[in-house]
Enzyme design. Structure first.
Site, PDB file in Angstrom:
ATOM      1  N   SER A 181      43.899  69.592  89.895  1.00 49.41           N
ATOM      2  CA  SER A 181      43.814  69.968  88.487  1.00 49.41           C
ATOM      3  C   SER A 181      42.440  70.542  88.206  1.00 49.41           C
ATOM      4  CB  SER A 181      44.046  68.748  87.590  1.00 49.41           C
ATOM      5  OG  SER A 181      43.704  69.046  86.261  1.00 49.41           O
ATOM      6  N   MET A 234      45.945  71.565  76.728  1.00 52.98           N
ATOM      7  CA  MET A 234      45.839  70.583  75.642  1.00 52.98           C
ATOM      8  C   MET A 234      45.454  71.287  74.352  1.00 52.98           C
ATOM      9  SD  MET A 234      43.718  67.598  77.611  1.00 52.98           S
ATOM     10  CE  MET A 234      43.978  67.265  79.354  1.00 52.98           C
ATOM     11  N   MET A 268      53.265  60.434  84.211  1.00 53.70           N
ATOM     12  CA  MET A 268      51.874  60.268  83.803  1.00 53.70           C
ATOM     13  C   MET A 268      51.417  58.854  84.168  1.00 53.70           C
ATOM     14  SD  MET A 268      50.901  63.132  82.647  1.00 53.70           S
ATOM     15  CE  MET A 268      49.269  62.535  82.169  1.00 53.70           C
ATOM     16  N   ASP A 302      46.175  71.884  83.092  1.00 52.49           N
ATOM     17  CA  ASP A 302      46.419  70.988  81.953  1.00 52.49           C
ATOM     18  C   ASP A 302      46.111  71.730  80.657  1.00 52.49           C
ATOM     19  OD1 ASP A 302      47.114  68.410  83.220  1.00 52.49           O
ATOM     20  OD2 ASP A 302      45.122  68.586  84.100  1.00 52.49           O
ATOM     21  N   HIS A 306      51.100  72.311  82.835  1.00 50.38           N
ATOM     22  CA  HIS A 306      51.510  71.094  82.121  1.00 50.38           C
ATOM     23  C   HIS A 306      51.122  71.259  80.653  1.00 50.38           C
ATOM     24  CE1 HIS A 306      50.691  66.489  81.510  1.00 50.38           C
ATOM     25  NE2 HIS A 306      51.720  66.917  80.799  1.00 50.38           N
ATOM     26  N   HIS A 322      47.092  72.913  89.473  1.00 50.47           N
ATOM     27  CA  HIS A 322      47.639  72.271  88.280  1.00 50.47           C
ATOM     28  C   HIS A 322      46.770  72.622  87.080  1.00 50.47           C
ATOM     29  CE1 HIS A 322      49.972  69.131  86.201  1.00 50.47           C
ATOM     30  NE2 HIS A 322      48.842  68.849  85.561  1.00 50.47           N
ATOM     31  N   MET A 335      50.577  69.982  77.240  1.00 50.58           N
ATOM     32  CA  MET A 335      50.350  68.820  76.375  1.00 50.58           C
ATOM     33  C   MET A 335      50.028  69.345  74.987  1.00 50.58           C
ATOM     34  SD  MET A 335      48.178  66.413  79.002  1.00 50.58           S
ATOM     35  CE  MET A 335      47.588  67.745  80.042  1.00 50.58           C
ATOM     36  N   ASP A 391      50.456  62.184  87.939  1.00 49.86           N
ATOM     37  CA  ASP A 391      49.203  62.737  87.432  1.00 49.86           C
ATOM     38  C   ASP A 391      48.412  61.640  86.735  1.00 49.86           C
ATOM     39  OD1 ASP A 391      47.140  64.126  86.256  1.00 49.86           O
ATOM     40  OD2 ASP A 391      48.401  65.450  85.059  1.00 49.86           O
TER      41      ASP A 391
END
Length: 218
Positions: free
Chosen positions: A7, A36, A136, A34, A65, A32, A67, A174
């Protein structure tokens, strides 16, 4: 052999191209990402423009991913940016079936995830629609948290459901994954390991990926 998906949440963004090249040299399988929004989770990272920039840096699969609260509004933007996989949260998608079908229609591999306190049964109805389930093992929103041991039970349950229903989704984990916890989650049934600080806090990023691979083989 488990897929290693570093990540870049913990990367030095002033040296991002250099560090991604080091990940490739070390044998990383995926990258990966993330995403957000500061609303669904209490932090903000980056959006499609950075994903598109990373796509120009590497040919490795980009594992995105989301979020974010309004995931449906941004799926096409991340597809256009070069995402190979897009994982959405059950808590953020009121019409989850439609969301996952939209991801697949755009030519991207769909995944689903849920927060540690959300019952696993919440994603059971869509398991036949996804190519990956993300477990998660920390509360989403921040890197560097400790692994939550209860994640192992969820991984094992997903592995049982996969076998019982003749499904083929990958199981990704993760949060808090390092040389200590990695072998346990792989034994429980994880196929994909998302790893952040355990790689990026090392001076030798390529060596950290290789060391993790060797620890799994051992």
């Amino acid at each position: 052999m488990a897929i290693i998906a570093p990540s870049v949440l913990n990367a030095d963004f002033s040296r991002l191209a250099e560090q991604i090249t080091a990940l490739e040299s070390g044998g990383a399988d995926w990258i990966h990402l993330d995403i957000m929004d500061g609303h669904f989770v209490p932090n903000m990272t980056f959006g499609p423009m950075i994903v598109a920039a990373i796509r120009r840096i590497t040919a490795l699969p980009l594992d995105v991913h989301l979020m974010i609260s309004n995931a449906d509004a941004y799926i096409s933007a991340f597809q256009e940016a070069g995402a190979d996989l897009i994982t959405v949260h059950v808590e953020a998608c009121p019409h989850l079936w439609r969301t996952l079908e939209n991801i697949r229609t755009l030519g991207v591999r769909p995944g689903v995830t849920l927060n540690p306190a959300t019952p696993l049964l919440m994603i059971e109805p869509v398991l036949s629609l996804v190519e990956m389930v993300l477990v998660m093992s920390v509360e989403p929103g921040f890197g560097g948290q400790r692994y939550l041991p209860g994640a192992g039970e969820r991984i094992a349950q997903l592995k049982r459901w996969r076998a019982e229903r003749s499904l083929e989704y990958l199981i990704e984990v993760d949060g808090g994954i390092d040389e200590t916890s990695a072998s346990g989650v792989v034994s429980a049934g994880a196929d994909v390991l998302v790893i952040g600080q355990a790689i990026f806090r090392q001076n030798d990023i390529a060596g950290a990926v290789r060391q993790l691979r060797m620890s799994l083989q051992a």
